[in-house]
Motif scaffolding. Structure first.
Motif, mmCIF file in Angstrom:
data_model
loop_
_atom_site.group_PDB
_atom_site.id
_atom_site.type_symbol
_atom_site.label_atom_id
_atom_site.label_comp_id
_atom_site.label_asym_id
_atom_site.label_seq_id
_atom_site.Cartn_x
_atom_site.Cartn_y
_atom_site.Cartn_z
ATOM 1 N N THR A 102 0.854 -1.190 0.000
ATOM 2 C CA THR A 102 0.000 0.000 0.000
ATOM 3 C C THR A 102 0.891 1.241 0.000
ATOM 4 O O THR A 102 2.072 1.167 0.370
ATOM 5 C CB THR A 102 -0.892 0.033 1.250
ATOM 6 N N GLU A 104 0.852 3.562 2.077
ATOM 7 C CA GLU A 104 1.272 3.795 3.464
ATOM 8 C C GLU A 104 2.475 2.921 3.822
ATOM 9 O O GLU A 104 3.403 3.370 4.510
ATOM 10 C CB GLU A 104 0.115 3.498 4.423
ATOM 11 N N ASP A 108 6.257 4.017 4.928
ATOM 12 C CA ASP A 108 6.953 3.534 6.123
ATOM 13 C C ASP A 108 8.370 3.070 5.782
ATOM 14 O O ASP A 108 9.330 3.366 6.507
ATOM 15 C CB ASP A 108 6.176 2.380 6.762
#
Length: 244
Positions: A102, A104, A108
């Motif tokens: 994803t 996200e 990270d």
């Protein structure tokens, strides 16, 4: 309340001793005296004993009858086994992560690379080992495979010892860590890259080869070092990119 208090002390002792081992302040094979550690950490022997048992389960400590506990000492064969097993686990982890990635998750991973860049500039070499471990930990979490993650956690802290030994013996770790992990992110974005499994082999296997060439065994024992891709930098172990 006493049980909770002791559990808290034991957990704190685990974290402190693990950090001492991973920072290299407690060396492989070094004896761990309950009495001495109790004095140093300012706690009773019971939490120390529990902490040592926990670290033994993590693979960082060994206990022998009549000899007590000591920091685990990894042999060249141990490094070979860790490296080959890790390659197998990471191939599956990255393949599954590619299907589940994803924005996200990518953010990270890029954030960890940002921390790596800062650690390189600040010469925080021990910090780099932890960030390296964190990066791959995220991938195993993304893979969403509980048994695979359990297999990873069983070797994770010994992988950290491998990275520590590699950093001490071959001091180029900080030169290539950012670039190699950025390449892994690019590969996961490309999805279904036919060369991806080979990239994993080189990322992990050539680090093993570099460590062995510094005196920890024979690089030719490792499949990634023995059969380098034609025209790749790994065609020679001495010129292969060091791996995490």
């Amino acid at each position: 309340m006493d049980t909770l208090s002791r559990a808290g002390l034991s957990g704190a002792a685990v974290n402190e001793l693990r950090e001492e081992i991973l920072e290299g302040r407690l060396n492989q094979g070094e004896r761990l005296s309950e009495v001495s550690l109790s004095t140093t950490l300012g706690v009773s022997r019971a939490p120390i004993r529990e902490a040592l048992l926990h670290l033994e389960q993590e693979g960082l400590v060994v206990s022998l009858p009549y000899k007590g506990a000591s920091v685990v000492s990894l042999s060249p064969q141990d490094f070979l086994e860790l490296s080959t097993l890790r390659i197998a686990l990471e191939k599956l982890a990255w393949a599954r992560a590619m299907e589940r990635i994803t924005p996200e998750a990518i953010a990270d991973l890029n954030a960890i690379i940002g921390e790596m860049e800062f650690a390189v500039k600040s010469d925080l070499k021990a910090k780099l080992v932890r960030l390296d471990l964190d990066f791959h930990e995220r991938v195993f979490i993304m893979a969403d495979h509980s048994r695979l993650y359990t297999a990873w956690t069983a070797i994770k802290w010994q992988v950290a010892l491998f990275l520590l030994a590699r950093r001490k013996k071959v001091d180029d770790y900080h030169n290539i860590i950012v670039e190699e992990h950025a390449e892994l992110i690019q590969a996961i974005l490309n999805r279904h890259d036919p060369d991806f499994e080979r990239l994993i082999e080189l990322h992990i296997g050539s680090g093993y080869g570099r460590l062995n060439s510094a005196g920890a065994g024979s690089p030719a024992e490792h499949p990634a070092a023995e059969h380098p891709a034609a025209g790749s930098p790994a065609a020679s172990v001495s010129s292969a990119p060091a791996a995490r």
